[in-house]
Every structure is written in C-alpha cells, then in structure tokens.
Design a protein around this motif. Sequence first.
Motif, PDB file in Angstrom:
ATOM      1  N   UNK A 147       0.855  -1.179   0.000  1.00 17.62           N
ATOM      2  CA  UNK A 147       0.000   0.000   0.000  1.00 17.62           C
ATOM      3  C   UNK A 147       0.893   1.231   0.000  1.00 17.62           C
ATOM      4  N   UNK A 148       0.639   2.153  -0.916  1.00 15.20           N
ATOM      5  CA  UNK A 148       1.464   3.357  -1.019  1.00 15.20           C
ATOM      6  C   UNK A 148       0.574   4.561  -1.307  1.00 15.20           C
ATOM      7  N   UNK A 149       1.006   5.731  -0.816  1.00 20.30           N
ATOM      8  CA  UNK A 149       0.189   6.939  -0.987  1.00 20.30           C
ATOM      9  C   UNK A 149       1.079   8.174  -1.049  1.00 20.30           C
ATOM     10  N   UNK A 150       0.710   9.082  -1.920  1.00 23.61           N
ATOM     11  CA  UNK A 150       1.398  10.362  -2.021  1.00 23.61           C
ATOM     12  C   UNK A 150       0.854  11.307  -0.955  1.00 23.61           C
ATOM     13  N   UNK A 151       1.723  11.807  -0.104  1.00 21.54           N
ATOM     14  CA  UNK A 151       1.337  12.738   0.944  1.00 21.54           C
ATOM     15  C   UNK A 151       1.438  14.178   0.457  1.00 21.54           C
ATOM     16  N   UNK A 152       2.401  14.418  -0.395  1.00 26.58           N
ATOM     17  CA  UNK A 152       2.719  15.756  -0.905  1.00 26.58           C
ATOM     18  C   UNK A 152       3.284  15.544  -2.305  1.00 26.58           C
ATOM     19  N   UNK A 153       3.184  16.510  -3.213  1.00 20.86           N
ATOM     20  CA  UNK A 153       3.758  16.323  -4.549  1.00 20.86           C
ATOM     21  C   UNK A 153       5.227  15.925  -4.539  1.00 20.86           C
ATOM     22  N   UNK A 154       5.906  16.130  -3.402  1.00 24.06           N
ATOM     23  CA  UNK A 154       7.320  15.778  -3.315  1.00 24.06           C
ATOM     24  C   UNK A 154       7.605  14.659  -2.317  1.00 24.06           C
ATOM     25  N   UNK A 155       6.557  14.053  -1.726  1.00 27.27           N
ATOM     26  CA  UNK A 155       6.806  13.052  -0.684  1.00 27.27           C
ATOM     27  C   UNK A 155       5.737  11.972  -0.718  1.00 27.27           C
ATOM     28  N   UNK A 156       6.162  10.706  -0.594  1.00 29.23           N
ATOM     29  CA  UNK A 156       5.225   9.583  -0.531  1.00 29.23           C
ATOM     30  C   UNK A 156       5.746   8.544   0.458  1.00 29.23           C
ATOM     31  N   UNK A 157       4.847   7.690   0.898  1.00 20.56           N
ATOM     32  CA  UNK A 157       5.225   6.594   1.783  1.00 20.56           C
ATOM     33  C   UNK A 157       4.556   5.318   1.300  1.00 20.56           C
ATOM     34  N   UNK A 158       5.051   4.186   1.752  1.00 20.66           N
ATOM     35  CA  UNK A 158       4.455   2.915   1.378  1.00 20.66           C
ATOM     36  C   UNK A 158       4.964   1.798   2.272  1.00 20.66           C
ATOM     37  N   UNK A 159       4.271   0.671   2.245  1.00 20.85           N
ATOM     38  CA  UNK A 159       4.676  -0.474   3.049  1.00 20.85           C
ATOM     39  C   UNK A 159       4.278  -1.760   2.323  1.00 20.85           C
ATOM     40  N   UNK A 160       5.187  -2.724   2.318  1.00 19.12           N
ATOM     41  CA  UNK A 160       4.913  -4.071   1.830  1.00 19.12           C
ATOM     42  C   UNK A 160       4.979  -5.029   3.013  1.00 19.12           C
ATOM     43  N   UNK A 161       4.071  -5.983   3.041  1.00 18.27           N
ATOM     44  CA  UNK A 161       4.048  -6.958   4.135  1.00 18.27           C
ATOM     45  C   UNK A 161       3.510  -8.279   3.606  1.00 18.27           C
ATOM     46  N   UNK A 162       3.976  -9.365   4.200  1.00 18.92           N
ATOM     47  CA  UNK A 162       3.498 -10.664   3.748  1.00 18.92           C
ATOM     48  C   UNK A 162       4.216 -11.805   4.431  1.00 18.92           C
ATOM     49  N   UNK A 163       4.207 -12.960   3.762  1.00 16.98           N
ATOM     50  CA  UNK A 163       4.764 -14.194   4.302  1.00 16.98           C
ATOM     51  C   UNK A 163       5.913 -14.665   3.413  1.00 16.98           C
ATOM     52  N   UNK A 164       7.011 -15.037   4.052  1.00 15.40           N
ATOM     53  CA  UNK A 164       8.141 -15.627   3.334  1.00 15.40           C
ATOM     54  C   UNK A 164       8.357 -17.061   3.781  1.00 15.40           C
ATOM     55  N   UNK A 165       8.658 -17.937   2.829  1.00 17.57           N
ATOM     56  CA  UNK A 165       8.879 -19.354   3.118  1.00 17.57           C
ATOM     57  C   UNK A 165      10.240 -19.750   2.554  1.00 17.57           C
ATOM     58  N   UNK A 166      11.062 -20.344   3.409  1.00 20.84           N
ATOM     59  CA  UNK A 166      12.414 -20.755   3.037  1.00 20.84           C
ATOM     60  C   UNK A 166      12.551 -22.248   3.311  1.00 20.84           C
TER      61      UNK A 166
END
Length: 377
Positions: A147-166
């Motif tokens: 999920x990612x979102x622009x906060x300002x025309x010059x700044x954005x944030x985002x995060x990825x999350x999930x499951x990893x299997x090794x």
Amino acid sequence: MRLHLFFLILLAGSTCFAVNYSGPIGHREAFLANAGGGMAESPGNVLLNPAGLGFRQNKESSLTVSGNAISRQEFNVSQYAVDPEEMSIRPLLAAGIYPTNYGTMAIFISNPTSFKIYGGSSSSESGVNIKTLLRVDYEELAAGMTWAREIHPHFSWGVSAGIGVETQKSYGYALASQTGVTAVTSFSLTEQKTVSLFIVPGVLFKATDHWNVGLSMKALADLSSSATTMRFRTNSSSPTTVEELNNSYDPNGTSPLSFRLGQEFIFSANHDVYLDLIYQGASSSYNANNEKFLTDEIWSGALGYRNSFSNDVETLWGYSYARSGSADSNSLTAGVALERRNNEFIFGLYYLSSVPREADTGGFNSYGVMFSSNVEY
C-alpha cells in the motif's frame, strides 16, 4: 567440512526476502543490478521501496511478470567436483497493481533465490580412501501486499508486508574404505523449513526535479522454524547393524535488519542514473548439534544507468558489489526495454560472481537470460 562451510556462507547472503538480494529481482530493477530504491512508479517498488508506487500517476491497473528465461550456476569448491545447475526457468516477480482513490495497492509473489547443487569428492589420507556425495535443494518464496500513498507532490510513503517461506533439503553420502575393506558408510538427510512474517516500510522524497531520494528497511519475525536430520551408519565391526539417529531442532536464531538508501539522478528525459547503498545486519543460526553460527553483516552498492534512444526503445545497465567477512560479490546486468503505449517488455542478461576470502571455502558464478513484461489493462 569444507563443503558444509561453503553452503553456510552461500545461504547467509540470501536471507528470505531481504532488502539486499544476491541475484536479480524486480521489473526494471533486475536490469539495473537491483538499483532502484529511489525509483518511482515501477512494479519492482514492492520489493525495494514500496513508497515509489505512491507517485504512480497512471490510473490503469497493470500486471507484471518477470523471470530468468534461462539460468545456470557454477560452484567452485576446493577438492570437490560440483556439477552446475541445469538450465532452468524461474519466476522472479509477479505483481498486480491497482490504483484507488486513496492510494495504490499491489499484490505480489516472488521467488528471489532457487538452486540445486550436486557435488562429490574423492581423497586418500593415511591409507584410507574417502568418497563423499552431496546434494542441496534450496528455495525461497515470498508473497504479500503493498500500500502506497502520495502525501505531498514531493513526498510519498508505502509499506509491503506478507509471508516468506524458506526451504532446504540436503542429502549426503560418505564411504571410508581401505584395500579390500569397507570401513564406514553413512547417509544423511536434513530437511529445513522457516516461515516468516516480513514488513518493508519506505519513504520517497523528490528533493528536486532532478533528484529523488528513497529509504526503506526490512524486518523479519519468524512464525515457525523447524529442521530434522536423519543419519544412517554402518561400520566394518558390525556391518549388518545400522546405527540410526534422528534429531529435530530449531535452526533459526536471530534475523537480520536490512536498510536501503536509494537515489535517482535525472539528467534529462533520456538519461537517468540510480545509486543504492544497502546494509544487512548480522544474524545467527543453529545446526543439529545446537552449535551456533554467526553470519557476517553485508554492505553492498548498486549502480544503474538508463539511456533512452527513442520513445519506444531504452537500454538499461547495472553493476553491483557486495562485501561480507567471507566473500566479495560482483554482478553485471544489461537489458533492452521496448515500450508500446503504456506496455513494456524488457529482455537482457546477467552475470553474478562470488569470490571467497578463505582458502577452505568455495565460490560460485551464475549467469543467464532475463525477461520482464508489464501490461496495463
């Protein structure tokens, strides 16, 4: 023992779904030697810096599929004849991106690392002939959401999350004999599986019209970790008696934190340079004898260059270098991107080399053909 140490070092550089990857991964990023922490609007943002999707202006959904069309690995271990991996096809990333009124959402699945190694040795010491065979199958998978979102025309944030299997399976066989006498035979099988929850938050700052700066990190939390080792052994004193040992244990100790600082320098509409600095902290693991092994921290850098010849054709180039206490790794990548409307197809090559610093460990070379496509609909 030498081969055991070699595999330990090899796996230490490929912790499941780390921000620092040992091989090509992503969409455009794969052809830039994994540089792209400061890149905006790329499907590969889900892996390196999810904040890049916050600046996505296109309101169309898209599907990205990338992979190694052909790959081959060659392992060099002292006193061992190690067969290279067979030619294979492996997906690197599949991602669906869906813009909404409140930001950009993506779902993805990735296969960062996969290899199968077959090897053996034959030696003689004090009149005893020793032969060994070893096979290792190793696989990483990761699936999650961004999920990612622009906060300002010059700044954005985002995060990825999930499951990893090794997962890893190791098969070993050893025979010790003297002239006319079989002294010892043994067979071992180790199966290991770790399931982890990962989270990759990131921010991206458009400092000027010609300079982007991105920062992301990765943290892991083990959900489950298990391993089982089985050993079967006979010796000349009791050749009809099989000594059997079963041992279950938890192989994981501590997971590393990883950080990526990425920059994009936009010289013109046709020329971009990408520069990433990545740090992966030390971690630990345990073997069947409850012996603790520490893996080194890893520093690496990646440099990528994009050159546009026309509105439809671009070339992508990349070089990366990684340094740990046990090995130095270098990677070279190159690709040609073909664009039609908002769709893109990239085709290219990669080469990865790891050179050990210790005489009793081994190195490897990996090379192959890559592809990636992004289709909007």
